[in-house]
Design an enzyme around this catalytic site. Sequence first.
Site, PDB file in Angstrom:
ATOM      1  N   GLY A  55       2.326   3.964   1.975  1.00 38.36           N
ATOM      2  CA  GLY A  55       3.767   4.108   1.783  1.00 38.36           C
ATOM      3  C   GLY A  55       4.113   4.663   0.415  1.00 38.36           C
ATOM      4  N   GLU A  56       3.431   4.175  -0.605  1.00 36.78           N
ATOM      5  CA  GLU A  56       3.674   4.649  -1.964  1.00 36.78           C
ATOM      6  C   GLU A  56       3.214   6.108  -2.119  1.00 36.78           C
ATOM      7  OE1 GLU A  56       4.178   0.699  -1.501  1.00 36.78           O
ATOM      8  OE2 GLU A  56       2.190   1.602  -1.290  1.00 36.78           O
TER       9      GLU A  56
END
Length: 400
Positions: A55-56
């Site tokens: 996600g990051e």
Amino acid sequence: MLFYSIGIRTYALLVAVASIFNPKAKLWLNGRKNWRDKLPKTDKDVVWFHAASLGEFEQGRPIIEDYKKEHPEAFILLTFFSPSGYEIRKNYEGADYICYLPLDTKKNAKDFLAHFQPKTVFFIKYEFWLRYIFEAKKQGSKLYVISALFRENQRFFKWYGNNFRKALNQFDQFFVQNQKSATLLESIGITKYKITGDTRYDRVMENARKVKSISKIENWLQGEKALIIGSSWKADEEILAPFINENYGGKVILASHEVGEERTHEILKTFSLKSQRYTELGEEINTDTQLLVIDCIGILANVYQYGKMAYVGGGFGTGLHNILEPSAFGLPVVFGPIHKKFPEAQIHIDQGIAFSVSTTEELQRSFENISENLEVLKSSCLSFMKESTGAREIIKGFVA
């Protein structure tokens, strides 16, 4: 730093023990073995991006690609903390070298940074490894944080968080997602910030514009739009199953957070609809199939184009998954009740384009509400998503 070092060593020991029976822990451990022997040599200016997980990475990806485009001569180093990021993106073509971040010890940080000597360092969202931060600054690197998000209960803002506050003071600029994060930074004397919003909005809208069709799904749907269940966990499926099995008459596409024979079999047992696995869709499509189970990775973001509404998993305690991907296609979203750490969830709720539920009854009411107001909600969703882009250009203009 004594207690910090003890905590890091203790964490590594616990992972080593867990690796005996946990595949992800084993990947985490094995991926860091003999890391010094694997480091490439380069004479180029190194620009280092660090992401905790997948996600990051997606939040940082627009900045990585913009930087590479503006500076094709640069050497892009990409590190991950988690196997769920590294294992999926280890062949990402936008970076010159991708690896697990070695454990944050004094020697590891010194050796890693002495080898690469990065000109610029980007940490993404919230992972702050103290030894690496102090050592990078000592070696003269410029330090930035992309899509930073802070909460009052983090150590930076506690009486015992002096070393963590010192680490934040090493950064040259914070690109924060919201005013709350900016206010928290100001409360500890940090004013080097710019409110940009979340780069993920830019990323998912770009994905939606460049979406690839999936012919097997199109042949199965025959023009119909489906309910998309993305990144579901068992707790999500427990409230979904009674409604879908008894009251939902349309087609459903389900992609679990985890792919594997055991998990797929569990899903097929939970739902009583006529089901089929995605990997078994052949030339002869069974259009009577009501539930399609995605039993492979890497296509969920594209699958959302075939939805009319979505349910996104993780909201029953494990951590809410990406609700922006379905929103980029105008899909109203439903998810579980635990989403405090994900500000985009509350923003979507406040905009009236998402619904948080705790029971099957609430779930059914939400889906009925969406169905009755589908076109209005879709239009509102797309308008909001378009208005929320722009972080990418702000950051690009600052660091180019």
